[in-house]
Scaffold this motif. Sequence first.
Motif, PDB file in Angstrom:
ATOM      1  N   LYS A  43       0.831  -1.204   0.000  1.00 16.23           N
ATOM      2  CA  LYS A  43       0.000   0.000   0.000  1.00 16.23           C
ATOM      3  C   LYS A  43       0.863   1.251   0.000  1.00 16.23           C
ATOM      4  O   LYS A  43       2.045   1.209   0.330  1.00 16.23           O
ATOM      5  N   GLU A  44       0.231   2.374  -0.348  1.00 15.01           N
ATOM      6  CA  GLU A  44       0.946   3.642  -0.330  1.00 15.01           C
ATOM      7  C   GLU A  44       1.059   4.170   1.092  1.00 15.01           C
ATOM      8  O   GLU A  44       0.262   3.841   1.973  1.00 15.01           O
ATOM      9  N   ARG A  45       2.065   5.004   1.299  1.00 16.78           N
ATOM     10  CA  ARG A  45       2.225   5.651   2.598  1.00 16.78           C
ATOM     11  C   ARG A  45       1.081   6.639   2.797  1.00 16.78           C
ATOM     12  O   ARG A  45       0.708   7.373   1.886  1.00 16.78           O
ATOM     13  N   GLU A  46       0.525   6.641   4.018  1.00 13.31           N
ATOM     14  CA  GLU A  46      -0.617   7.508   4.297  1.00 13.31           C
ATOM     15  C   GLU A  46      -0.399   8.271   5.606  1.00 13.31           C
ATOM     16  O   GLU A  46       0.248   7.764   6.537  1.00 13.31           O
ATOM     17  N   LEU A  47      -0.967   9.465   5.655  1.00  8.95           N
ATOM     18  CA  LEU A  47      -0.911  10.258   6.882  1.00  8.95           C
ATOM     19  C   LEU A  47      -1.816   9.628   7.931  1.00  8.95           C
ATOM     20  O   LEU A  47      -2.980   9.318   7.656  1.00  8.95           O
ATOM     21  N   VAL A  48      -1.285   9.472   9.127  1.00  6.93           N
ATOM     22  CA  VAL A  48      -2.062   8.942  10.246  1.00  6.93           C
ATOM     23  C   VAL A  48      -2.531  10.090  11.136  1.00  6.93           C
ATOM     24  O   VAL A  48      -3.713  10.200  11.457  1.00  6.93           O
ATOM     25  N   ALA A  49      -1.602  10.941  11.537  1.00  7.80           N
ATOM     26  CA  ALA A  49      -1.944  12.052  12.418  1.00  7.80           C
ATOM     27  C   ALA A  49      -0.834  13.087  12.363  1.00  7.80           C
ATOM     28  O   ALA A  49       0.322  12.762  12.071  1.00  7.80           O
ATOM     29  N   ALA A  50      -1.199  14.334  12.647  1.00  7.95           N
ATOM     30  CA  ALA A  50      -0.229  15.413  12.683  1.00  7.95           C
ATOM     31  C   ALA A  50      -0.626  16.404  13.755  1.00  7.95           C
ATOM     32  O   ALA A  50      -1.808  16.490  14.134  1.00  7.95           O
ATOM     33  N   ILE A  51       0.366  17.154  14.245  1.00  7.25           N
ATOM     34  CA  ILE A  51       0.114  18.135  15.282  1.00  7.25           C
ATOM     35  C   ILE A  51       1.024  19.330  15.060  1.00  7.25           C
ATOM     36  O   ILE A  51       2.203  19.181  14.717  1.00  7.25           O
ATOM     37  N   THR A  52       0.463  20.525  15.243  1.00  9.09           N
ATOM     38  CA  THR A  52       1.258  21.736  15.100  1.00  9.09           C
ATOM     39  C   THR A  52       1.853  22.135  16.447  1.00  9.09           C
ATOM     40  O   THR A  52       1.483  21.589  17.497  1.00  9.09           O
ATOM     41  N   SER A  53       2.730  23.106  16.411  1.00 11.91           N
ATOM     42  CA  SER A  53       3.333  23.589  17.653  1.00 11.91           C
ATOM     43  C   SER A  53       2.297  24.235  18.552  1.00 11.91           C
ATOM     44  O   SER A  53       2.466  24.292  19.770  1.00 11.91           O
ATOM     45  N   GLY A  54       1.183  24.681  17.969  1.00 11.82           N
ATOM     46  CA  GLY A  54       0.112  25.269  18.765  1.00 11.82           C
ATOM     47  C   GLY A  54      -0.879  24.250  19.291  1.00 11.82           C
ATOM     48  O   GLY A  54      -1.819  24.607  19.999  1.00 11.82           O
ATOM     49  N   GLY A  55      -0.685  22.980  18.915  1.00  8.39           N
ATOM     50  CA  GLY A  55      -1.534  21.918  19.439  1.00  8.39           C
ATOM     51  C   GLY A  55      -2.695  21.519  18.543  1.00  8.39           C
ATOM     52  O   GLY A  55      -3.494  20.651  18.929  1.00  8.39           O
ATOM     53  N   THR A  56      -2.787  22.109  17.371  1.00 10.01           N
ATOM     54  CA  THR A  56      -3.840  21.692  16.437  1.00 10.01           C
ATOM     55  C   THR A  56      -3.516  20.312  15.885  1.00 10.01           C
ATOM     56  O   THR A  56      -2.393  20.068  15.448  1.00 10.01           O
TER      57      THR A  56
END
Length: 116
Positions: A43-56
Motif C-alpha cells: 500500500k501507499e504511505r498515508e498520513l495517520v496524524a499530525a500536530i502543530t506547535s500550537g496543538g492543532t
Amino acid sequence: QVQLVESGGGLVQPGGSLRLSCVASGSIFSINTMGWYRQAPGKERELVAAITSGGTTNYADSVKGRFTISRDKNTVFMQMNSLKPEDTAVYFCNVPAYGLRDVELWGQGTLVTVSS
C-alpha cells in the motif's frame, strides 16, 4: 544534523495498545508541524496524524477515536489504543518543513504488528 529517531513499535494483540515516540535529535530550529505516516505492505504511505506547535491536530478517519497524537517541544508521541490487524504497518515520523529551507524530514520507521 537533525535526525528523527523513533521508538515504541512492536507486536501487540488486537485490542491492545502501543505508544510511539519520535524525537528530532540535533534540532536547532523550532518545528511547527510533526506527524506520523504509515505504510502497510503493498500500500501507499498515508498520513495517520499530525500536530502543530500550537496543538492543532489532524487524524485520518480510520484512527479517529483510537489514536492520540501529542508533543513536547520537538518530540512527538502517538498513543495507539484498540489496535486492529489493519493497523499493521511501518510507522514513520515526519516533519514536513524544517529549518530555513523547509526541508522535509523522515524517520527510519518503526514496525507495528497487530496479530493474535
